[in-house]
Scaffold this motif. Structure first.
Motif, PDB file in Angstrom:
ATOM      1  N   THR A 261      -1.756  10.407  -2.790  1.00  0.00           N
ATOM      2  CA  THR A 261      -1.583  11.691  -2.104  1.00  0.00           C
ATOM      3  C   THR A 261      -0.358  11.665  -1.204  1.00  0.00           C
ATOM      4  O   THR A 261       0.428  12.616  -1.183  1.00  0.00           O
ATOM      5  N   LEU A 262      -0.172  10.588  -0.466  1.00  0.00           N
ATOM      6  CA  LEU A 262       0.973  10.460   0.424  1.00  0.00           C
ATOM      7  C   LEU A 262       2.284  10.454  -0.368  1.00  0.00           C
ATOM      8  O   LEU A 262       3.247  11.122   0.009  1.00  0.00           O
TER       9      LEU A 262
ATOM     10  N   ALA B 171       2.514   7.146 -11.566  1.00  0.00           N
ATOM     11  CA  ALA B 171       1.780   5.904 -11.809  1.00  0.00           C
ATOM     12  C   ALA B 171       0.727   5.669 -10.730  1.00  0.00           C
ATOM     13  O   ALA B 171      -0.390   5.221 -11.028  1.00  0.00           O
ATOM     14  N   ALA B 172       1.059   5.984  -9.480  1.00  0.00           N
ATOM     15  CA  ALA B 172       0.095   5.827  -8.391  1.00  0.00           C
ATOM     16  C   ALA B 172      -1.087   6.766  -8.577  1.00  0.00           C
ATOM     17  O   ALA B 172      -2.246   6.389  -8.346  1.00  0.00           O
ATOM     18  N   GLN B 173      -0.818   7.991  -9.010  1.00  0.00           N
ATOM     19  CA  GLN B 173      -1.901   8.949  -9.241  1.00  0.00           C
ATOM     20  C   GLN B 173      -2.785   8.505 -10.407  1.00  0.00           C
ATOM     21  O   GLN B 173      -4.009   8.606 -10.336  1.00  0.00           O
ATOM     22  N   ALA B 174      -2.170   8.008 -11.459  1.00  0.00           N
ATOM     23  CA  ALA B 174      -2.954   7.531 -12.606  1.00  0.00           C
ATOM     24  C   ALA B 174      -3.802   6.323 -12.218  1.00  0.00           C
ATOM     25  O   ALA B 174      -4.975   6.222 -12.612  1.00  0.00           O
TER      26      ALA B 174
ATOM     27  N   SER C 238       0.798  -1.216   0.000  1.00  0.00           N
ATOM     28  CA  SER C 238       0.000   0.000   0.000  1.00  0.00           C
ATOM     29  C   SER C 238       0.835   1.273   0.000  1.00  0.00           C
ATOM     30  O   SER C 238       0.336   2.321  -0.374  1.00  0.00           O
ATOM     31  N   ILE C 239       2.094   1.228   0.401  1.00  0.00           N
ATOM     32  CA  ILE C 239       2.914   2.431   0.408  1.00  0.00           C
ATOM     33  C   ILE C 239       4.185   2.229  -0.415  1.00  0.00           C
ATOM     34  O   ILE C 239       5.227   2.750  -0.116  1.00  0.00           O
ATOM     35  N   ARG C 240       4.069   1.494  -1.501  1.00  0.00           N
ATOM     36  CA  ARG C 240       5.205   1.185  -2.351  1.00  0.00           C
ATOM     37  C   ARG C 240       5.907   2.422  -2.895  1.00  0.00           C
ATOM     38  O   ARG C 240       7.131   2.482  -2.858  1.00  0.00           O
ATOM     39  N   PRO C 241       5.204   3.457  -3.395  1.00  0.00           N
ATOM     40  CA  PRO C 241       5.921   4.619  -3.920  1.00  0.00           C
ATOM     41  C   PRO C 241       6.774   5.321  -2.860  1.00  0.00           C
ATOM     42  O   PRO C 241       7.899   5.726  -3.141  1.00  0.00           O
ATOM     43  N   VAL C 242       6.264   5.429  -1.652  1.00  0.00           N
ATOM     44  CA  VAL C 242       7.002   6.096  -0.590  1.00  0.00           C
ATOM     45  C   VAL C 242       8.202   5.250  -0.179  1.00  0.00           C
ATOM     46  O   VAL C 242       9.307   5.764  -0.011  1.00  0.00           O
ATOM     47  N   GLU C 243       7.998   3.939  -0.039  1.00  0.00           N
ATOM     48  CA  GLU C 243       9.105   3.063   0.314  1.00  0.00           C
ATOM     49  C   GLU C 243      10.165   3.067  -0.768  1.00  0.00           C
ATOM     50  O   GLU C 243      11.361   3.040  -0.479  1.00  0.00           O
ATOM     51  N   SER C 244       9.737   3.124  -2.015  1.00  0.00           N
ATOM     52  CA  SER C 244      10.681   3.168  -3.124  1.00  0.00           C
ATOM     53  C   SER C 244      11.521   4.442  -3.060  1.00  0.00           C
ATOM     54  O   SER C 244      12.744   4.395  -3.221  1.00  0.00           O
TER      55      SER C 244
END
Length: 101
Positions: free
Chosen positions: A76-77, A44-47, A3-9
């Motif tokens: 958003t996060l 990608a998360a926003q799309a 669920s928080i892959r973009p932030v962890e990346s």
């Protein structure tokens, strides 16, 4: 947690750059490449969130409200964390440029 892959990346890429010893500008991309990759992940998360929102509004039975809200909050996060990173980078650049030599 997916669920928080973009932030962890973004965080893992920043840690990788921080752990790497200082080298020349040809050191495999560096911080600029990490920021570009994080920007792509956030985009990608926003799309994906926008797509889920549209599918939920069209009453797709495969898309639930909880999943849609979770995707929107992840996007958003990720955006907020990337924005704060950019703001800190601009602030650091401004401080360096204002130093007396």
């Amino acid at each position: 947690m997916d669920s928080i892959r973009p932030v962890e990346s973004l965080l893992s890429q920043i840690e990788t750059v921080r752990a790497r010893p200082a080298a020349g500008s040809d050191a495999g991309g560096g911080f600029g490449a990490a920021m570009a990759a994080a920007l792509k992940d956030v985009s990608a998360a926003q799309a994906g969130a926008a797509d889920m929102q549209k599918r939920f509004q069209m009453e797709d039975p495969k898309v639930g409200l909880e999943d849609t809200m979770l995707a929107m909050n992840k996007a958003t996060l990720g955006f907020q964390s990337l924005l704060q990173t950019r703001n800190k980078l601009v602030q650091a650049y401004s401080e360096i440029m204002n130093m007396q030599v």
